[in-house]
Design a protein around this motif. Structure first.
Motif, short mmCIF file in Angstrom:
data_model
loop_
_atom_site.label_atom_id
_atom_site.label_comp_id
_atom_site.label_asym_id
_atom_site.label_seq_id
_atom_site.Cartn_x
_atom_site.Cartn_y
_atom_site.Cartn_z
N ALA A 34 0.82 -1.22 0.00
CA ALA A 34 0.00 0.00 0.00
C ALA A 34 0.85 1.27 0.00
O ALA A 34 0.34 2.34 -0.30
N GLY A 35 2.13 1.13 0.34
CA GLY A 35 2.99 2.30 0.38
C GLY A 35 3.64 2.64 -0.95
O GLY A 35 4.28 3.69 -1.09
N LEU A 61 9.17 4.04 -12.05
CA LEU A 61 9.28 2.61 -12.31
C LEU A 61 10.44 2.00 -11.53
O LEU A 61 10.30 0.96 -10.88
N ALA A 62 11.59 2.67 -11.57
CA ALA A 62 12.75 2.17 -10.84
C ALA A 62 12.49 2.16 -9.34
O ALA A 62 12.85 1.19 -8.64
N THR A 63 11.87 3.21 -8.84
CA THR A 63 11.57 3.28 -7.41
C THR A 63 10.63 2.15 -6.99
O THR A 63 10.81 1.53 -5.93
N THR A 64 9.63 1.89 -7.82
CA THR A 64 8.69 0.80 -7.52
C THR A 64 9.41 -0.54 -7.43
O THR A 64 9.16 -1.33 -6.51
N GLU A 65 10.31 -0.81 -8.37
CA GLU A 65 11.04 -2.08 -8.35
C GLU A 65 11.97 -2.17 -7.15
O GLU A 65 12.10 -3.24 -6.53
N GLY A 77 6.72 -4.59 5.83
CA GLY A 77 6.72 -3.75 7.01
C GLY A 77 8.08 -3.24 7.42
O GLY A 77 8.20 -2.45 8.36
N ALA A 78 9.13 -3.67 6.72
CA ALA A 78 10.49 -3.23 7.06
C ALA A 78 10.65 -1.74 6.78
O ALA A 78 10.16 -1.23 5.76
N PRO A 79 11.34 -1.02 7.65
CA PRO A 79 11.61 0.40 7.38
C PRO A 79 12.69 0.52 6.31
O PRO A 79 13.67 -0.23 6.31
#
Length: 223
Positions: A34-35, A61-65, A77-79
């Motif tokens: 969800a983040g 796109l890169a950030t999502t991957e 849930g990892a920070p």
């Protein structure tokens, strides 16, 4: 600064040159599905402020991957933290920092098989990518080309100035200097901001005229 000096700065601002600023943005996030959307929106908004909308698609796109890799291989849930940085003309660097020291590996079509793309997709949109071990874990990074972006040193400087201005305004800080150096600095700031406005697709002359009218109106009220 008197009205005549302001006009002089506005004129000089069309012709001056100065050194380059570095741009850097740090975006903490929680590694949950969800983040991902809010994280993409934050990346897009930051690139708009930097005058780089043309690389928004590749960067999102890169950030999502990178973020998906944290979810799948570090744990939901990892920070984690996304760091975006521009320090030269060549590339936008994006890093995903997490607390695991296990490095991802490309393993043919099965790499990140749940989504069927993973590192292959990252390699497809990036100039280069890699992994750095850090004191607290690792950073998976990639670099996206800025060669095709209508983007210049002045846009980066103006974005950096805008970030500092927002921070100063939030703290209600007012810095005033009366010197030739201050006048030269103001000239550079105005010129850089005009380049930033142009990078947003706006008419810099129109914005300059509006700014001057606003200044004259406010100066008249204060007189």
């Amino acid at each position: 600064m008197q009205g005549g000096a302001v006009l002089a700065c506005l004129e000089q601002a069309r012709h001056v040159h100065a050194a380059e600023y570095q741009l850097r943005s740090v975006l903490p996030f929680e590694a949950v599905p969800a983040g991902l959307l809010p994280l993409r929106k934050a990346v897009r908004a930051q690139l708009m402020r930097w005058g780089m909308p043309a690389v928004s698609h590749e960067a999102e796109l890169a950030t999502t991957e990178l973020a998906t890799n944290v979810i799948q291989h570090v744990g939901e849930g990892a920070p984690a933290i996304i760091v975006m940085e521009v320090s030269g003309h060549r590339a936008l660097r994006i890093e995903a920092h997490d607390k695991s020291r296990e490095s991802p590996r490309v393993s043919g079509a099965e790499c990140w098989a749940e989504h069927g793309r993973g590192l292959q997709l990252l390699a497809g949109v990036a100039l280069d990518w890699g992994v750095l071990l850090t004191a607290t874990g690792k950073a998976v990074w990639c670099e996206i080309s800025l060669d095709h972006v209508q983007h210049c040193t002045r846009v980066r400087r103006a974005a950096a100035v805008a970030e500092e201005y927002r921070r100063a305004a939030a703290g209600d800080q007012v810095l005033v200097e009366h010197s030739a150096a201050a006048r030269e600095a103001v000239t550079h700031v105005i010129c850089d901001l005009l380049h930033w406005i142009s990078a947003q697709g706006e008419d810099s002359d129109s914005v300059l005229d509006q700014a001057l009218m606003l200044y004259e109106a406010e100066a008249g009220l204060a007189a």
